[in-house]
Write an enzyme that holds these catalytic residues in place. Structure first.
Site, mmCIF file in Angstrom:
data_model
loop_
_atom_site.group_PDB
_atom_site.id
_atom_site.type_symbol
_atom_site.label_atom_id
_atom_site.label_comp_id
_atom_site.label_asym_id
_atom_site.label_seq_id
_atom_site.Cartn_x
_atom_site.Cartn_y
_atom_site.Cartn_z
ATOM 1 N N ASP A 54 0.863 -1.185 0.000
ATOM 2 C CA ASP A 54 0.000 0.000 0.000
ATOM 3 C C ASP A 54 0.894 1.227 0.000
ATOM 4 O OD1 ASP A 54 -1.779 2.055 0.446
ATOM 5 O OD2 ASP A 54 -2.898 0.996 2.009
ATOM 6 N N ASN A 81 1.792 5.854 -11.424
ATOM 7 C CA ASN A 81 0.462 5.769 -12.015
ATOM 8 C C ASN A 81 -0.657 5.601 -10.989
ATOM 9 O OD1 ASN A 81 -1.694 4.830 -14.089
ATOM 10 N ND2 ASN A 81 -1.414 3.041 -12.767
ATOM 11 N N TYR A 146 -10.053 15.678 -6.576
ATOM 12 C CA TYR A 146 -9.255 15.030 -7.618
ATOM 13 C C TYR A 146 -8.404 16.066 -8.359
ATOM 14 C CZ TYR A 146 -8.110 12.000 -11.570
ATOM 15 O OH TYR A 146 -7.448 11.263 -12.511
ATOM 16 N N LYS A 150 -4.251 16.525 -8.702
ATOM 17 C CA LYS A 150 -3.574 16.496 -9.998
ATOM 18 C C LYS A 150 -2.956 17.849 -10.357
ATOM 19 C CE LYS A 150 -4.396 12.169 -10.879
ATOM 20 N NZ LYS A 150 -3.290 11.185 -10.964
#
Length: 265
Positions: A54, A81, A146, A150
């Protein structure tokens, strides 16, 4: 060539592993939580180092670095990723929801890169490819957590690109738009001819990752026309807010945007 891929148990990560396995003398290190998935992929590829862990666990980065150093002694490519979607308005998820998304999509990437950077420098010329998202340049209702993660990843990647050039470590950012993955097949977008062209595939994102690595490109959008979205946001901010705020680009639960809603695995 030694390449490490996170979130490799499914989606963009698994597609990237399959693409990299076609490179000459490729030896892959696959990192995700689901060991059985990783072992199945390793068997499919004819062998790979499997690390079931993890990435949010504080001890994971050091353990990964120790394993790569011990088994391979070098690292030519790191593909960051792994990540999660993080949906919901700020009023509903609050600081705790944003913190959870940031922990996986941003903090985990930094900590793993920090642990592996000395090895990447010693292996130069080498590369880091971070999988971001078009949502890292523009945002929309319900995607604040989100987008925040990013946006942060994009800003840090740009600085790291400039900082690591002198060390021979190329740093790239791949920015997918809507990508059909195992968890988010994008059925609504795929059902309409007009919006179907907006959707990319895991394989195309994987190809972009390899292209950014091999051709040492600092940034790639997938599909390429998505590069116009942040330009429109800058040149036509009022129109952009009316379109996005009006719901034209607010998909339902089955159409999570961006980079693959890639999973930590």
């Amino acid at each position: 060539m030694i390449a490490l891929v996170t979130g490799a148990s499914s989606g963009i990560g698994a597609a990237t592993a399959r693409r990299l396995a076609r490179e000459p003398d490729a030896h892959l290190v696959l990192v995700a939580r689901r060991r059985e998935r990783l072992e199945a992929l390793a068997a499919e590829l004819g062998g790979a180092t499997v690390l079931a862990a993890d990435l949010v666990d504080p001890e994971t980065p050091a353990l990964v670095a120790e394993r790569v150093e011990a088994e391979h002694g070098r690292l030519d490519l790191l593909v960051n990723n792994a990540g999660v979607g993080g949906r919901g308005s700020f009023g509903s998820i609050g600081w705790a929801g944003v913190r959870q998304t940031m922990a996986i999509n941003f903090d985990a990437q930094l900590r793993l890169t920090e642990a592996l950077l000395p090895l990447l420098r010693r292996s130069a010329p080498s590369a880091i490819v971070n999988v971001g998202s078009v949502a890292g340049r523009v945002s929309r209702p319900g995607a604040g957590a989100y987008s925040a993660s990013k946006f942060a990843l994009a800003g840090w990647t740009e600085a790291l690109y400039l900082e690591e050039r002198r060390h021979g470590v190329h740093v790239a950012l791949v920015q997918p738009g809507f990508a059909a993955t195992e968890g988010f097949p994008q059925r609504e977008l795929m059902a309409r001819p007009l919006t179907r062209r907006m959707v990319s595939t895991e394989t195309k994102v994987a190809d972009a990752i390899v292209d950014a690595w091999k051709r040492r490109r600092p940034e790639r959008y997938v599909p390429r026309p998505f590069a116009l979205v942040p330009v429109a946001r800058v040149l036509l901010p009022g129109l952009y807010r009316r379109v996005v705020g009006g719901g034209a680009f607010t998909p339902s639960t089955g159409s999570q945007p961006v980079a693959g809603r890639q999973d930590q695995g």
